[in-house]
Design an enzyme around this catalytic site. Structure first.
Site, PDB file in Angstrom:
ATOM      1  N   GLY A 263       0.826  -1.208  -0.075  1.00 31.05           N
ATOM      2  CA  GLY A 263      -0.100  -0.081  -0.097  1.00 31.05           C
ATOM      3  C   GLY A 263       0.756   1.355   0.013  1.00 31.05           C
ATOM      4  N   CYS A 264       0.514   1.990   0.826  1.00 28.69           N
ATOM      5  CA  CYS A 264       1.178   3.463   0.935  1.00 28.69           C
ATOM      6  C   CYS A 264       2.675   3.335   1.326  1.00 28.69           C
ATOM      7  CB  CYS A 264       0.315   4.424   1.876  1.00 28.69           C
ATOM      8  SG  CYS A 264      -1.290   4.792   1.192  1.00 28.69           S
ATOM      9  N   ALA A 265       2.830   2.272   2.129  1.00 28.90           N
ATOM     10  CA  ALA A 265       4.371   2.021   2.588  1.00 28.90           C
ATOM     11  C   ALA A 265       5.318   1.743   1.184  1.00 28.90           C
ATOM     12  CB  ALA A 265       4.509   1.038   3.588  1.00 28.90           C
ATOM     13  N   ALA A 266       4.650   1.504   0.067  1.00 31.29           N
ATOM     14  CA  ALA A 266       5.542   0.750  -0.776  1.00 31.29           C
ATOM     15  C   ALA A 266       6.520   1.878  -1.169  1.00 31.29           C
ATOM     16  CB  ALA A 266       4.713   0.285  -1.830  1.00 31.29           C
TER      17      ALA A 266
END
Length: 374
Positions: free
Chosen positions: A129-132
């Site tokens: 998700g956004c951590a990628a």
């Protein structure tokens, strides 16, 4: 950073939410939360009337494939140009996305169509998700450390609008409908040479037993975003992790020169300011991304770094942090110092050749990105 042509304002978001969910008891709360996101405009790959219709998971994934193949090449070309590299100079391609699914990975298509070598490593990241965005930077750093002198291309392709689910009306779903936007970004991490952020240390951290706080329910209609009410409070346990990482590097997390932080929402930045004792102004680039494009998932950190470049590059040796947060609950963090050199002769001023650095991409295409070059 470049984005699709179709603009969606906060006013339009509030209007369609009121029409689509009129009479729902949670609507008033959701509208207040959307107004407090700080998201003024977003960009989407389709006109609003098409975005709000659901033609089925198969058709949406087809749109994802068409749009990604249309928009990624131009951004990648600009990233390579800014890095003063050619496709044949890239040793690995990291492709990150959580809003569509293709197999083989789009890395195969890129290698076949853009002149990358057949032995280019493929590293798709699909479920962070956004951590990628932060994870891609860290894996590129790891790759260049393991294979000195290598160059890694990062591509972030996020079409969050293709995950809109008209039938979902929980507060978390309604909030996400007013928060996420679409974008494509690219970055190059060079193993030597370049001007940008020289990556020195990275780390990952998972908050135990929070895997269901941010998640997808995968159904016949596609990806249904689920957001737990406890997510906004996750910076309190993660701030000490960031502080410890900096301390182990001999730095004070509250006294760095620049902060590139994933802006999932304004509270993340507000809480980090409080828990790290950092002035709110330090997060201006992340806030600007949130206001102009919304939460663009893995591409947020790339755009925030672009804004740092365009504002005026930090002085050589300036210290900084990159941090992305996403499902898990996962944090991906990197520390580094600003370095000024030249990419042409493969050397860097004031940095060891084995320390990968990041440079930005000044692309101004139709959906583009940020380039880090090490």
């Amino acid at each position: 950073m470049n984005v699709p042509e179709h603009v969606l304002t906060m006013e339009e978001t509030l209007e369609f939410a009121e029409q689509a969910h009129a009479g729902k008891p949670q609507l008033a709360l959701a509208l207040r939360l959307i107004q407090n996101t700080g998201v003024l405009t977003r960009r989407v790959v389709q006109p609003l009337e098409k975005t709000l219709r659901h033609p089925g998971f198969e058709e949406r994934n087809r749109v994802y494939e068409v749009e990604s193949k249309k928009l990624c090449p131009r951004v990648i070309e600009q990233a390579l140009a800014n890095a003063e590299l050619h496709a044949r100079d890239i040793d690995a391609v990291i492709y990150v996305s959580c809003t569509g699914f293709l197999m083989p990975s789009p890395t195969a298509w890129l290698i076949n169509t853009m002149g990358f070598r057949p032995d280019t490593r493929q590293i798709p990241i699909a479920q962070l998700g956004c951590a990628a965005g932060g994870a891609a930077i860290n894996r590129a750093h790891d790759f260049c450390t393991a294979y000195p002198g290598s160059n890694v291309l990062i591509v972030s392709c996020e079409f969050c609008s293709l995950c809109y689910q008209p039938g979902d009306d929980s507060v978390g779903s309604l909030l996400s409908d007013g928060l996420f936007g679409d974008a494509v970004a690219a970055a190059v991490v060079r193993g030597s040479g370049g001007t940008g952020m020289a990556l020195e240390r990275n780390a990952s951290h998972l908050i135990p037993h929070t895997e269901d706080w941010i998640s997808y329910a995968v159904r016949a209609t596609g990806f249904h975003f689920r957001l737990d009410r406890r997510v906004p409070g996750t910076m309190e346990p993660l701030a000490p992790v960031l502080r410890d990482l900096a301390t182990r590097h001999g730095w004070d997390i509250g006294n760095l020169d620049f902060y590139i932080i994933h802006a999932g929402g304004p509270r993340i930045l507000d809480d980090l300011s409080k828990f790290l004792d950092v002035d709110q102004h330090a997060f201006r680039h992340s806030r600007a991304t949130l206001a102009e494009y919304g939460n663009i998932a893995s591409a947020v950190v790339l755009d925030a770094l672009r804004r740092l470049f365009e504002e005026g590059m930090p002085a050589p040796g300036a210290s900084g942090v990159i941090a992305g947060f996403g499902p898990g609950i996962t944090a991906e963090m990197a520390l580094g110092s600003w370095t000024c050199g030249t990419a042409r002769n493969g050397t860097r001023v004031g940095q060891a050749a084995s320390t990968p650095a990041l440079q930005r991409d000044l692309a101004r295409a139709t959906t583009g990105g940020t380039t880090w070059t090490a």
